[in-house]
Motif scaffolding. Structure first.
Motif, short mmCIF file in Angstrom:
data_model
loop_
_atom_site.label_atom_id
_atom_site.label_comp_id
_atom_site.label_asym_id
_atom_site.label_seq_id
_atom_site.Cartn_x
_atom_site.Cartn_y
_atom_site.Cartn_z
N PRO A 294 -40.28 43.87 57.15
CA PRO A 294 -39.84 42.51 57.20
C PRO A 294 -40.13 41.97 58.66
O PRO A 294 -40.10 40.75 58.74
N ASP A 295 -40.52 42.81 59.43
CA ASP A 295 -40.99 42.17 60.71
C ASP A 295 -42.31 41.72 60.55
O ASP A 295 -42.64 40.51 61.22
N GLU B 221 -44.20 34.11 71.04
CA GLU B 221 -42.82 33.74 71.07
C GLU B 221 -42.51 33.52 72.66
O GLU B 221 -41.91 32.11 72.99
N SER C 140 -44.56 34.31 59.16
CA SER C 140 -43.94 33.04 58.79
C SER C 140 -43.96 32.30 60.11
O SER C 140 -44.27 31.13 60.06
N LEU C 141 -43.80 33.00 61.19
CA LEU C 141 -43.94 32.25 62.60
C LEU C 141 -45.19 31.44 62.94
O LEU C 141 -45.37 30.56 63.39
N ASN D 210 -41.83 38.14 58.73
CA ASN D 210 -41.23 37.02 59.88
C ASN D 210 -42.30 36.58 60.74
O ASN D 210 -42.25 35.39 61.00
N LYS E 264 -46.52 39.00 68.37
CA LYS E 264 -45.43 38.05 68.08
C LYS E 264 -44.84 37.95 69.49
O LYS E 264 -44.52 36.95 69.80
N GLU F 138 -45.49 28.54 60.62
CA GLU F 138 -44.45 27.53 61.06
C GLU F 138 -45.21 26.87 62.34
O GLU F 138 -45.15 25.79 62.52
#
Length: 181
Positions: free
Chosen positions: A50-51, A159, A57-58, A54, A155, A61
């Motif tokens: 899932p990481d 971020e 997805s980042l 995600n 990531k 987006e």
């Protein structure tokens, strides 16, 4: 042939960013699967983490968002180093650094999240060799744990960079409002 790690260490920031852009352009033209297919492969290789989902997805987006010049250089050096650490790929890194566009009138050192993410996806799933002006594509680059670790590192970098950009924009608009009073 020049040592790839030494070239990365000794190259100025503009050269590093342009070298990553050069790498992206070459990989975009290389005879391999589409980026979307390779992205799915990342998820499979990372055991459906899932990481990873995600993180991808980042990247999607925020793909059009620009990193700051400092964050662009850091991401570019990290990705080039990651690729140069592989025996097969060293010549490709050397080629990109030695042949980066020399048009210094265009001195930008800003990368987008999408470009950085695309290069990471290719580097995470694929090995490349370079000889006689041609890229050869080899599958099975990183192991699942390496993919997860490299994704976690990138990531975190992205971020932090995006949050800093957001804080900078909001404080700049706050400063502009204060000055208008």
């Amino acid at each position: 042939m020049a040592d790839a790690m030494k070239l990365i260490a000794l190259s100025d920031d503009v050269t590093i960013v342009r070298s990553l852009e050069q790498l992206h352009a070459l990989l975009s033209e290389a005879p391999m699967q589409s980026l979307e297919s390779v992205e799915k492969e990342v998820v499979v290789k990372a055991d459906g983490s899932p990481d990873i989902v995600n993180f991808l997805s980042l990247i999607r987006e925020a793909s059009d968002r620009s990193l700051s010049p400092m964050d662009s250089v850091r991401a570019a050096r990290w990705l080039l180093t990651m690729l140069a650490d592989r025996d097969q790929s060293k010549a490709l890194v050397v080629h990109c650094i030695e042949n980066e566009p020399k048009d210094r009138l265009k001195v930008g050192t800003v990368l987008t999240v999408g470009l950085v993410g695309a290069v990471w996806i290719w580097v995470a799933t694929t090995d490349f060799s370079y000889a006689d002006g041609k890229i050869e594509v080899h599958k099975a680059a990183l192991e699942p744990e390496q993919i997860k670790l490299s994704a976690e590192i990138l990531k975190g970098k992205l971020e932090l960079a995006l949050n800093a950009n957001d804080r900078g924009k909001s404080s700049a608009s706050g400063t502009a409002r204060t000055k208008k009073r």
